[in-house]
Write a protein that holds these residues in place. Structure first.
Motif, PDB file in Angstrom:
ATOM      1  N   GLY A   1       1.686  15.090  -3.456  1.00  0.00           N
ATOM      2  CA  GLY A   1       1.470  14.207  -5.162  1.00  0.00           C
ATOM      3  C   GLY A   1       2.527  14.386  -6.023  1.00  0.00           C
ATOM      4  O   GLY A   1       3.843  14.482  -5.384  1.00  0.00           O
ATOM      5  N   THR A   2       2.888  13.605  -6.971  1.00  0.00           N
ATOM      6  CA  THR A   2       3.813  14.389  -7.840  1.00  0.00           C
ATOM      7  C   THR A   2       3.834  15.833  -7.956  1.00  0.00           C
ATOM      8  O   THR A   2       2.939  16.084  -8.524  1.00  0.00           O
TER       9      THR A   2
ATOM     10  N   GLY B   1       0.940  -1.439  -0.144  1.00  0.00           N
ATOM     11  CA  GLY B   1      -0.080  -0.146   0.119  1.00  0.00           C
ATOM     12  C   GLY B   1       0.658   1.190   0.111  1.00  0.00           C
ATOM     13  O   GLY B   1       1.919   1.425   0.014  1.00  0.00           O
ATOM     14  N   LEU B   2       0.058   2.410   0.182  1.00  0.00           N
ATOM     15  CA  LEU B   2       1.309   3.906   0.387  1.00  0.00           C
ATOM     16  C   LEU B   2       2.044   3.532   1.175  1.00  0.00           C
ATOM     17  O   LEU B   2       1.295   3.470   2.101  1.00  0.00           O
ATOM     18  N   VAL B   3       3.358   3.870   0.988  1.00  0.00           N
ATOM     19  CA  VAL B   3       4.264   3.797   1.951  1.00  0.00           C
ATOM     20  C   VAL B   3       5.334   5.308   2.252  1.00  0.00           C
ATOM     21  O   VAL B   3       5.973   5.338   2.763  1.00  0.00           O
ATOM     22  N   ILE B   4       4.465   6.226   1.407  1.00  0.00           N
ATOM     23  CA  ILE B   4       5.189   8.121   1.588  1.00  0.00           C
ATOM     24  C   ILE B   4       4.761   8.393   3.105  1.00  0.00           C
ATOM     25  O   ILE B   4       3.331   7.976   3.189  1.00  0.00           O
TER      26      ILE B   4
ATOM     27  N   ASP C   1       3.306  10.696   5.749  1.00  0.00           N
ATOM     28  CA  ASP C   1       2.197  11.314   5.803  1.00  0.00           C
ATOM     29  C   ASP C   1       2.551  13.034   5.210  1.00  0.00           C
ATOM     30  O   ASP C   1       1.845  13.447   4.430  1.00  0.00           O
TER      31      ASP C   1
ATOM     32  N   VAL D   1       2.219  13.308   1.671  1.00  0.00           N
ATOM     33  CA  VAL D   1       1.538  12.788   0.901  1.00  0.00           C
ATOM     34  C   VAL D   1       0.476  13.436   0.046  1.00  0.00           C
ATOM     35  O   VAL D   1      -0.083  13.570  -0.998  1.00  0.00           O
TER      36      VAL D   1
END
Ligand SMILES: Cc1ncc(COP(=O)(O)O)c(C=O)c1O
Length: 393
Positions: A13-14, A2-5, A7, A10
């Motif tokens: 984004g890009t 799952g998302l590991v970036i 917090d 987040v």
């Protein structure tokens, strides 16, 4: 997985630049989105880099910057603005101004400190603040003149306010802050004991007699201002990523405290080549550079106006913000995607550069004119096929 970036990253984004450049490539579009030149900087500077590479000076540089480069930077501030900086104590070299921004925010702020940003902002400021745990407070500048309201600025200051970040000449608005505006900002910094971080990467890119004035030149400001700039813009080597900061030792030490653990140092031969550039490509080069960019700006501004965009000609930088309401019905993302896919010209949707009043950006597109005249002419051909209100003849 799952998302590991983390917090705190987040929400960002890009970057919109990566997104639009990828879309431009996919559709064979002319890339007026991302601000990198499609031409080479002076070949003599490339030769200086080759000489430095071959000279065997290929190990880590001094963390705060190669002695040749920090000396050349300090001398350039003396020559250009009459400002004195001690090259060994009051200058620091970064991996581009981008690292300079983040290192300065990380090195000078504590969690909970508040920082004033003007929006539309350069997109790395809010994530830099998020990394440092500081809190942004935004002042919206509005098209077409992007003037600012002194009372609104003052209303953002409270006892937690620690810093103001100023970008002049300003990306993406093309605004060059006037002496009167800088005096207002300086007075606020002095009254409330604020630090200033100034991003002046477009310092030499001003038009029509507009003058770039470093905030640090104003009375009382040298002692509280860290000024950032970059060789990427002035010499058209954005890929070299050589930037720098100048300021009083205490602020340089703060930025250095983070820089030493982010990159430690940046490529030795490229630092020496930029030292060569700063020493040898001075007044005449800058005059030529400004004249070439004035021609590019005038061309693009007139093409955009003919197509039906509303805009004020930028006084600085190589960007123009244009209002597309008379030719397209939709928001800035829809417009940028439509233009890239249907007309094969890429632009940046600037709502990504607003946080407080995102609506301001939804009717605008940012175009970069750091491109060869042939590229701009090819884009003009494609623009001319656009008819008002999205009716694509
Ligand atoms: C306002 C502003 N600051 C900083 C940068 C980044 O500079 P560098 O390429 O030296 O990291 C840019 C690049 O577009 C910019 O527009």
């Amino acid at each position: 997985m799952g998302l590991v970036i983390a917090d705190r990253l987040v929400p960002f984004g890009t970057t919109i630049f990566a997104e639009m450049t990828a879309l431009a490539q996919e559709h064979g579009a002319i890339n007026l989105a991302q601000g990198f030149p499609d031409f080479e900087g002076p070949p003599e500077i490339v030769e200086a880099a080759v000489r430095a590479l071959r000279s065997g000076d290929n190990q880590y540089a001094r963390s705060r910057g190669h002695p040749e480069l920090v000396r050349a930077i300090a001398e350039s501030y003396g020559r250009n603005y009459g400002m004195e900086y001690d090259p060994m104590e009051e200058v620091v070299v970064f991996s581009g101004a981008t690292e300079g921004i983040t290192a300065s925010l990380l090195g000078l702020l504590n969690p909970g400190d508040e920082v004033i940003l003007f929006e539309p902002f350069y997109d790395s400021y809010p994530p830099g603040l998020a990394l440092s745990g500081a809190v942004p407070r935004f002042l919206t500048l509005r098209a077409p003149d992007f003037a600012f309201d002194m009372d609104a600025l003052q209303a953002l200051v409270n006892r937690r306010t620690r810093m103001i970040v100023l970008n002049t000449p300003m990306n993406p608005t093309g605004k060059v802050f006037t002496r009167q505006e800088l005096e207002v900002i300086a007075a606020l910094c002095l009254e409330y004991d604020l630090l200033a971080l100034t991003d002046e990467v477009y310092e030499h890119l001003v038009f029509d007699g507009a003058r770039h004035i470093p905030l640090a030149c104003l009375p009382g400001m040298r002692e509280r201002t860290l000024t950032l700039s970059s060789a990427g813009k002035t010499y058209s080597f954005t890929g070299w990523k050589i930037g720098w900061g100048t300021g009083p030792k205490a602020l340089v030490d703060g930025a250095q405290a983070a820089h030493q653990f982010l990159t430690y140092s940046v490529p030795t031969p490229l630092q020496r080549a930029v030292a060569y550039a700063l020493e040898n490509f001075t007044t005449d080069y800058i005059a030529r550079y400004q004249a070439e960019y004035t021609a590019r700006r005038d061309f693009l501004v007139s093409v955009l106006r003919d197509v039906g965009f509303r805009l004020a000609a930028p006084q600085g930088t190589y960007f123009v913000l244009a209002d597309f309401r008379d030719i397209f019905d939709g928001d800035d993302r829809a417009f940028a995607y439509w233009l890239t896919k249907e007309h094969r010209v890429a632009a940046i949707p600037p709502s990504a550069f607003y946080a407080r009043d995102v609506e301001e950006g939804r009717r605008l597109a940012r175009f970069a004119f750091c491109k060869r005249m042939e590229t701009l002419e090819a884009a003009a051909e494609r623009f001319r096929r656009i008819a008002p209100c999205g009716d694509t003849r």
